[in-house]
Design an enzyme around this catalytic site. Structure first.
Site: not given
Length: 511
Positions: A250, A398, A463, A73, A377
């Site tokens: 997204r 992803g 991305c 994060h 992903e």
């Protein structure tokens, strides 16, 4: 740094946000924000970050965490913001109660000066003078191009690279300010706009939390509707900033634990803001806790169980697009459904999005060009890409999550064993920094091939953070992707790497 002394070096971590920063140690977002308002520079030091810290991250010159990897994060948000960041500095111990940071025999108190080199991962004691590069000063308008030989060389190289590369280069950004920087650096659009990043602070975070912990559909709808004007304005501002350049939006994809309050004070604060008893907030948060939130109730799953969330986001996107078009601004929007494993999941969300798009176009008497696609992903999505491509008009890989799922490695916990793996040649590189061509790359290749068999004109891009890594970019060029997208500061490197990949392919064909 102007001049960093090795005597000041106290620790190292994982470089997660390039650049150099010095500031006062701050252990809370509130303190970092207070320092910034006093005109002082802060370095936010946390064990790990969460959405509650975003306001402090924005106010800080740099971010330092003791846990997490380059896709944590803290790392992702810092790069989005263009902040200097070092993560996974495991030799550091932070004691929030005593407000101290310990590195071996060195003890730092809140307010002490510390310096971060986000390019190398080096951490220094004390303040070290910094300055922007000449290229950055020209881009910021602080220096004329003809006054900087360095900028002129940079500009020439970028022009050469642009004349050779095949891959389009976009940026992962969420705000007009970030987009403006990315465009100045050469980006051709937005390859990933993470809508949940728009909710990380202030009133918006409270609204999202109210939406997520709501028990009744009507209660959730009311919270979602409160987000509509904020989200609509966000998208409108982005469309104006882009002036016709493409944007991939997204839909909300929060691992729920990142948005929920965890400590008692945060829960009490939320209870007061929402006008609910603390016990109710406590119970609802406890009820939503997941053993493995990265594989839990997120992405398309959230949209299917709570369709009102998808409806509000779709309304915001298309109402903003209609407004921009009415003002004479070209719009090129791609709506991306995240975390899809089954074609049926995508179809369920596509039905909602298409219906609302048509409603807005009928009401506003305007045609809005748009595409619907998905983020690849999950391994199953890659392996069944031919099925998903029957409905999806584009794929965006992803690779952060795809790497986690394929290798069974948590990007936040890999620091515990990755150095040993690298030292013993179990791995040749960090797979979250440079793509695992053989394993994860095989999934990408399969998805591209299957997707194009089902839909020959399908657009494919990437991305994940690998979009800014030169070695990974060569692979993406070779596999035939249409574009790469990375954080704004990495755009020039991506442009150069894309050109090098094209030249290498041309030379190989000639021989």
């Amino acid at each position: 740094f102007d001049n960093a002394s090795q005597d000041q070096l106290v620790a190292t971590g994982l470089p997660a946000g390039p650049g150099a920063a010095s500031g006062h140690i701050s252990f809370t977002a509130a303190n970092a924000d207070a320092l910034a308002q006093q005109g002082k520079k802060a370095i936010l030091c946390r064990i790990e970050t969460c959405p509650d810290d975003v306001k402090g991250m924005l106010a800080s010159e740099g971010i330092l965490t003791t846990r997490g990897g380059v896709s944590s994060h803290a790392a992702l948000v810092a790069r989005q913001m263009g902040k200097v960041a070092i993560v996974g500095a495991s030799a550091i111990r932070i004691d929030y109660e005593k407000s101290i940071l310990t590195i071996g025999d060195h003890i730092f108190k809140e307010g002490d000066m510390i310096s971060l080199d986000g390019t190398t991962g080096k951490i220094y004691a004390g303040a070290i003078a910094t300055q922007d590069s000449e290229v950055q000063r020209v881009l910021n308008g602080d220096l004329e191009p003809d006054e900087s030989e360095t900028y002129q060389i940079f500009d020439t190289i970028m022009q050469w690279a642009n004349s050779y590369r095949r891959l389009s280069v976009r940026a992962n950004v969420d705000t007009p300010e970030q987009n403006n920087l990315a465009v100045r650096l050469g980006a051709e659009g937005i390859g990933l706009c993470r809508t949940e990043h728009m909710f990380f602070s202030g009133e918006r975070l409270d609204i999202v939390r109210a939406m997520l912990i709501a028990v009744e559909a009507n209660e959730r709808k009311q919270a979602a509707m409160r987000l509509l004007p904020h989200q609509r304005d966000d998208f409108y501002q982005l469309f104006i900033s882009l002036q016709g350049k493409p944007i991939t939006i997204r839909l909300i994809d929060p691992p729920i634990h990142e948005f929920l309050p965890h400590d008692p004070s945060a829960k009490l604060n939320l209870a007061e803001r929402l006008g609910l008893p603390y016990d109710i907030i406590q119970a609802r948060v406890a009820n939503m806790e997941e053993a493995n939130p990265m594989l839990g109730h997120r992405g398309v799953r959230l949209g299917i169980t709570h369709p009102e969330i998808t409806k509000v986001q779709a309304h915001a996107i298309f109402e903003a697009a209609a407004q921009a078009i009415a003002e004479g601004v070209e719009v090129n929007v791609e709506v991306m459904v995240p975390f899809v494993a089954f074609q049926e999941e995508f179809d369920a969300q596509a039905n909602i999005i298409n219906r609302i798009a048509q409603q807005v176009m009928d009401y506003r008497q305007v045609q809005i060009p748009y595409k619907l696609g998905t983020m690849i992903e999950l391994p199953r999505a890659a392996l069944t890409a031919d099925q998903i491509a029957k409905s999806a008009e584009f794929f965006s890989f992803g690779t952060n999550d795809l790497t986690q799922m394929c290798l069974g490695m948590s990007r936040d916990d890999v620091g515990g064993f990755l150095p040993t793996y690298l030292n013993n040649n179990v791995l040749q590189h960090n797979p979250f920094s440079s793509i695992d061509n053989i394993g994860v790359g095989a999934l990408v290749r399969i998805a591209v091939e299957k997707g194009k068999l089902a839909r020959p004109d399908i657009k494919t891009g990437i991305c994940g953070e690998h979009g800014g890594d030169p070695a990974s970019i060569k692979f993406f060029h070779d596999v035939g992707l249409d574009y790469i997208s990375c954080s704004a500061p990495r755009v020039p490197v991506a442009i150069l790497a894309a050109a090098q990949a094209a030249i290498e392919e041309e030379n190989s064909n000639e021989t």
